[in-house]
Design a protein around this motif. Sequence first.
Motif, PDB file in Angstrom:
ATOM      1  N   VAL A  11      44.949  47.272  47.696  1.00 43.88           N
ATOM      2  CA  VAL A  11      45.930  46.319  47.179  1.00 43.88           C
ATOM      3  C   VAL A  11      45.468  45.777  45.828  1.00 43.88           C
ATOM      4  N   ALA A  12      44.188  45.523  45.677  1.00 48.32           N
ATOM      5  CA  ALA A  12      43.678  45.023  44.396  1.00 48.32           C
ATOM      6  C   ALA A  12      43.983  46.012  43.276  1.00 48.32           C
ATOM      7  N   PHE A  13      43.817  47.298  43.535  1.00 51.69           N
ATOM      8  CA  PHE A  13      44.117  48.318  42.530  1.00 51.69           C
ATOM      9  C   PHE A  13      45.599  48.311  42.174  1.00 51.69           C
ATOM     10  N   LEU A  14      46.463  48.333  43.183  1.00 54.34           N
ATOM     11  CA  LEU A  14      47.895  48.392  42.907  1.00 54.34           C
ATOM     12  C   LEU A  14      48.412  47.112  42.268  1.00 54.34           C
ATOM     13  N   SER A  15      47.959  45.960  42.737  1.00 53.49           N
ATOM     14  CA  SER A  15      48.435  44.709  42.140  1.00 53.49           C
ATOM     15  C   SER A  15      47.972  44.604  40.690  1.00 53.49           C
ATOM     16  N   SER A  16      46.774  45.065  40.394  1.00 48.03           N
ATOM     17  CA  SER A  16      46.278  45.046  39.008  1.00 48.03           C
ATOM     18  C   SER A  16      47.075  45.996  38.126  1.00 48.03           C
ATOM     19  N   ALA A  17      47.385  47.186  38.638  1.00 44.57           N
ATOM     20  CA  ALA A  17      48.188  48.144  37.874  1.00 44.57           C
ATOM     21  C   ALA A  17      49.576  47.572  37.603  1.00 44.57           C
ATOM     22  N   LEU A  18      50.169  46.936  38.601  1.00 41.14           N
ATOM     23  CA  LEU A  18      51.490  46.336  38.409  1.00 41.14           C
ATOM     24  C   LEU A  18      51.443  45.211  37.368  1.00 41.14           C
ATOM     25  N   ARG A  19      50.419  44.377  37.427  1.00 40.42           N
ATOM     26  CA  ARG A  19      50.288  43.309  36.413  1.00 40.42           C
ATOM     27  C   ARG A  19      50.170  43.902  35.019  1.00 40.42           C
ATOM     28  N   ARG A  20      49.483  45.033  34.893  1.00 36.86           N
ATOM     29  CA  ARG A  20      49.302  45.691  33.599  1.00 36.86           C
ATOM     30  C   ARG A  20      50.625  46.155  32.993  1.00 36.86           C
ATOM     31  N   ILE A  21      51.630  46.442  33.844  1.00 36.14           N
ATOM     32  CA  ILE A  21      52.926  46.866  33.308  1.00 36.14           C
ATOM     33  C   ILE A  21      53.940  45.715  33.317  1.00 36.14           C
ATOM     34  N   GLY A  22      53.461  44.496  33.593  1.00 36.38           N
ATOM     35  CA  GLY A  22      54.316  43.320  33.475  1.00 36.38           C
ATOM     36  C   GLY A  22      54.972  42.822  34.748  1.00 36.38           C
ATOM     37  N   VAL A  23      54.575  43.328  35.907  1.00 32.74           N
ATOM     38  CA  VAL A  23      55.133  42.858  37.170  1.00 32.74           C
ATOM     39  C   VAL A  23      54.273  41.697  37.663  1.00 32.74           C
ATOM     40  N   ARG A  24      54.935  40.612  38.016  1.00 30.61           N
ATOM     41  CA  ARG A  24      54.214  39.418  38.478  1.00 30.61           C
ATOM     42  C   ARG A  24      53.723  39.618  39.914  1.00 30.61           C
ATOM     43  N   VAL A  25      52.407  39.654  40.057  1.00 29.10           N
ATOM     44  CA  VAL A  25      51.772  39.668  41.377  1.00 29.10           C
ATOM     45  C   VAL A  25      50.671  38.630  41.317  1.00 29.10           C
ATOM     46  N   PRO A  26      50.802  37.532  42.064  1.00 26.01           N
ATOM     47  CA  PRO A  26      49.788  36.466  41.987  1.00 26.01           C
ATOM     48  C   PRO A  26      48.424  36.947  42.464  1.00 26.01           C
ATOM     49  N   GLN A  78      45.918  34.713  43.389  1.00 30.51           N
ATOM     50  CA  GLN A  78      45.505  33.834  44.486  1.00 30.51           C
ATOM     51  C   GLN A  78      46.723  33.310  45.222  1.00 30.51           C
ATOM     52  N   SER A  79      46.503  32.891  46.432  1.00 30.84           N
ATOM     53  CA  SER A  79      47.561  32.325  47.259  1.00 30.84           C
ATOM     54  C   SER A  79      46.927  31.286  48.169  1.00 30.84           C
ATOM     55  N   SER A  80      47.731  30.361  48.638  1.00 30.77           N
ATOM     56  CA  SER A  80      47.176  29.318  49.508  1.00 30.77           C
ATOM     57  C   SER A  80      46.812  29.872  50.890  1.00 30.77           C
ATOM     58  N   THR A  81      47.375  31.012  51.253  1.00 32.64           N
ATOM     59  CA  THR A  81      47.036  31.599  52.560  1.00 32.64           C
ATOM     60  C   THR A  81      46.362  32.945  52.339  1.00 32.64           C
ATOM     61  N   GLU A  82      47.135  34.008  52.299  1.00 29.33           N
ATOM     62  CA  GLU A  82      46.584  35.334  52.071  1.00 29.33           C
ATOM     63  C   GLU A  82      47.043  35.816  50.703  1.00 29.33           C
ATOM     64  N   SER A  83      46.190  36.487  50.012  1.00 27.39           N
ATOM     65  CA  SER A  83      46.491  36.917  48.655  1.00 27.39           C
ATOM     66  C   SER A  83      47.318  38.192  48.616  1.00 27.39           C
ATOM     67  N   ALA A  84      48.415  38.147  47.855  1.00 27.37           N
ATOM     68  CA  ALA A  84      49.236  39.343  47.636  1.00 27.37           C
ATOM     69  C   ALA A  84      48.495  40.349  46.767  1.00 27.37           C
ATOM     70  N   SER A  85      47.364  39.951  46.223  1.00 33.19           N
ATOM     71  CA  SER A  85      46.548  40.870  45.425  1.00 33.19           C
ATOM     72  C   SER A  85      45.415  41.498  46.217  1.00 33.19           C
ATOM     73  N   LEU A  86      45.265  41.105  47.481  1.00 35.55           N
ATOM     74  CA  LEU A  86      44.136  41.615  48.252  1.00 35.55           C
ATOM     75  C   LEU A  86      44.482  42.127  49.651  1.00 35.55           C
ATOM     76  N   VAL A  87      45.607  41.764  50.207  1.00 39.10           N
ATOM     77  CA  VAL A  87      45.904  42.080  51.601  1.00 39.10           C
ATOM     78  C   VAL A  87      47.260  42.784  51.684  1.00 39.10           C
ATOM     79  N   THR A  88      47.323  43.845  52.468  1.00 33.98           N
ATOM     80  CA  THR A  88      48.515  44.692  52.509  1.00 33.98           C
ATOM     81  C   THR A  88      49.791  43.961  52.909  1.00 33.98           C
ATOM     82  N   LYS A  89      49.767  43.172  53.966  1.00 35.96           N
ATOM     83  CA  LYS A  89      50.993  42.519  54.431  1.00 35.96           C
ATOM     84  C   LYS A  89      51.555  41.555  53.387  1.00 35.96           C
ATOM     85  N   PRO A  90      50.753  40.629  52.822  1.00 35.81           N
ATOM     86  CA  PRO A  90      51.307  39.750  51.790  1.00 35.81           C
ATOM     87  C   PRO A  90      51.760  40.516  50.541  1.00 35.81           C
ATOM     88  N   PHE A  91      51.079  41.601  50.209  1.00 42.48           N
ATOM     89  CA  PHE A  91      51.480  42.422  49.065  1.00 42.48           C
ATOM     90  C   PHE A  91      52.848  43.051  49.337  1.00 42.48           C
TER      91      PHE A  91
END
Length: 188
Positions: free
Chosen positions: A71-86, A88-101
């Motif tokens: 998830v870290a790889f994909l969220s970073s790649a998406l951020r690089r092309i301008g897609v907003r993926v936070p 950090q999160s108050s619960t589970e990170s959409a940048s680190l965990v499959t379900k929140p992503f």
Amino acid sequence: ALNPENGNRGARGPAAAGDDLRPSTDTEIDQEAVGGINRQLLSWYGVKSNYDQVYKDVLQFYPEGRYNGCVAFLSSALRRIGVRVPIQSSTESASLVTKPFSNHLEKDLGWVRISNAKLLRPGDIVFTTDNPSYPGYPAHTYVFHSWANQSIGLAMVIDNQDFTHERNIFSNTSGYNFTPFAYALRSR
């Protein structure tokens, strides 16, 4: 990005009960009218030097990224092309965990769920079956690149395990192929 496929810690446990996603049906979707971000993702991420930049990005905020960071790889790649993926999160990170992503892409950004692997297109973000220890949490995610041999389910994919490489998306086999296809997400 807690990828249980590598025998590491696995995905984090559920944040809240009832956070279930209802898959949309493929027949409700105009397949040709969606996926611009996915095409852009593959065009950018499918270049080795850009993949290497994502690797560097991930190591800055998640040192285990290469071995447990799908998830870290994909969220970073998406951020690089301008897609907003936070990050950090108050619960589970959409940048680190499959379900929140997956939830972020589908619920927050309105991406379309593709449940039939035969409908995969280059750039789709694929999620595998759940980690047996954490129901509701896909064990892995990757970018579908192309078919190497569609008749046997052999695809070329890009993920944290390696730049473009083969993966049998239907079989639960050894090597890079630990868990089979469950669904993919595609931008509108």
